[in-house]
Design an enzyme around this catalytic site. Structure first.
Site, PDB file in Angstrom:
ATOM      1  N   THR A 130      -4.911  -3.118   2.887  1.00 57.06           N
ATOM      2  CA  THR A 130      -5.146  -2.725   4.233  1.00 57.06           C
ATOM      3  C   THR A 130      -5.633  -1.214   4.176  1.00 57.06           C
ATOM      4  OG1 THR A 130      -3.646  -4.141   5.178  1.00 57.06           O
ATOM      5  CG2 THR A 130      -4.333  -2.228   6.461  1.00 57.06           C
ATOM      6  N   ASP A 166      -4.745   4.444  -5.203  1.00 60.42           N
ATOM      7  CA  ASP A 166      -3.867   3.316  -4.889  1.00 60.42           C
ATOM      8  C   ASP A 166      -4.702   2.399  -3.989  1.00 60.42           C
ATOM      9  OD1 ASP A 166      -1.795   1.366  -4.032  1.00 60.42           O
ATOM     10  OD2 ASP A 166      -0.822   3.106  -2.685  1.00 60.42           O
ATOM     11  N   ALA A 221       0.145  -3.691  -9.705  1.00 56.90           N
ATOM     12  CA  ALA A 221       0.029  -2.489 -10.216  1.00 56.90           C
ATOM     13  C   ALA A 221       0.790  -1.360  -9.047  1.00 56.90           C
ATOM     14  CB  ALA A 221      -1.202  -1.930 -10.564  1.00 56.90           C
ATOM     15  N   ASP A 222       0.679  -1.557  -8.024  1.00 63.75           N
ATOM     16  CA  ASP A 222       1.368  -0.671  -7.024  1.00 63.75           C
ATOM     17  C   ASP A 222       2.770  -0.787  -7.297  1.00 63.75           C
ATOM     18  OD1 ASP A 222       1.146  -3.246  -6.069  1.00 63.75           O
ATOM     19  OD2 ASP A 222       1.371  -2.692  -3.899  1.00 63.75           O
ATOM     20  N   THR A 229      -6.301   2.464   1.355  1.00 65.28           N
ATOM     21  CA  THR A 229      -6.418   3.054   0.115  1.00 65.28           C
ATOM     22  C   THR A 229      -6.043   4.465   0.201  1.00 65.28           C
ATOM     23  OG1 THR A 229      -8.222   1.530  -0.626  1.00 65.28           O
ATOM     24  CG2 THR A 229      -8.078   3.592  -1.821  1.00 65.28           C
ATOM     25  N   ASP A 259       8.789  -1.036   0.109  1.00 61.75           N
ATOM     26  CA  ASP A 259       7.288  -0.508   0.486  1.00 61.75           C
ATOM     27  C   ASP A 259       6.742  -1.434   1.621  1.00 61.75           C
ATOM     28  OD1 ASP A 259       4.717   0.307   0.416  1.00 61.75           O
ATOM     29  OD2 ASP A 259       4.333   0.205  -1.835  1.00 61.75           O
TER      30      ASP A 259
END
EC number: 2.7.1.33
Length: 264
Positions: free
Chosen positions: A10, A6, A110-111, A12, A131
């Site tokens: 900021t 992911d 995509a997240d 990963t 989120d």
């Protein structure tokens, strides 16, 4: 094993799932857009060594990225690590397991698709995911089980950094939930404004979203790096689910694999 990657602006997150679909390791690293495949491989090798896991056991890789350059770099790195591992990049224009009901699916990160899929599979339809990342995204699954859109707002840390950079008399303070909304010192004033302010913002947005959906009992889930912090300042969230996004990446990849087998 399957490695879910992911890539946020900021941070990963790397989630390793075993053959039974259980998340067995979760690692976090700073996102650096200039990283080369060699550097990414070095980071990954360090995580696997630290956890006593063999990189060679990776059979599948799924990537959800909002940084296009790093999408390519991660793909190259993983193909070099294991030439036999298949690398799948999540794209909202493809069938990911739930309908993406917005006019321009290619614009959806995509997240956010991973959040919607994971929320649907975990909590069911009528789910609202907040989120807390670089941006604060609200991703919505309606009563029909469709991703129907959401909200993008400046993130909590982004707002805090802007405040500290622009206001010369305000120094950086620890971001913790204050004991009261009314601050009595500069520090508690700032903490209230940033953290309780973020909580009040999402409370108001979620209230409006529920009214528009006509779903007063919609599930509300928090995820992302600042989720626990904001959750301490509100009763809005039914669940704080830090693994939501990587689970969604895993679920999309496994769903695509099953779907491909059935359509052969």
């Amino acid at each position: 094993m399957l490695l879910a990657i992911d890539v946020g602006n900021t941070q990963t997150n790397l989630g390793l799932f075993n053959e039974q679909g259980t998340l067995i390791h979760l690692w976090r690293m700073t996102t650096t857009s200039s990283n080369t495949p060699d550097e990414l491989q070095m980071h990954l090798d360090g995580f696997f060594r630290m956890s006593n896991v063999d990189l060679g056991h990776i059979c599948h890789v799924a990537i959800a990225s909002v940084v296009p350059l790093l999408t390519q770099q991660w793909s190259h790195a993983m193909k070099r690590i294991s030439q036999s591992a298949d690398v799948y990049v999540i794209d909202a224009t493809q069938d990911c397991g739930i309908p993406i009901c917005v006019p321009h699916p290619h614009e959806v990160g995509a997240d956010r698709v991973a959040n919607a899929v994971s929320a649907y599979n975990t909590y069911g339809p009528s789910s609202i995911v907040v989120d807390f990342g670089t941006a604060t995204n609200i991703d919505i699954v309606d009563k029909q089980g469709r991703f129907c859109g959401g909200v993008i707002m400046p993130g909590l840390l982004l707002s805090a950094h802007a405040l500290f950079a622009r206001a010369a008399k305000l120094s950086s303070v620890p971001l913790v939930v204050p004991s009261a909304t009314i601050g009595t010192t500069t520090e508690t004033n700032i903490q209230s404004g940033i953290i309780i302010g973020a909580a009040a913002q999402v409370e108001g947005m979620v209230s409006r979203i529920k009214a528009e959906l006509d779903e007063p009992d919609a599930h509300v889930i928090a995820t992302g790096g600042c989720a626990n912090m904001v959750a301490g300042a509100t009763t809005l969230f039914e669940n704080v689910d830090p693994d939501l996004t990587v689970r969604g990446i895993y679920q999309i990849r496994t769903w695509r694999a099953k779907h491909s087998e059935h359509t052969r």
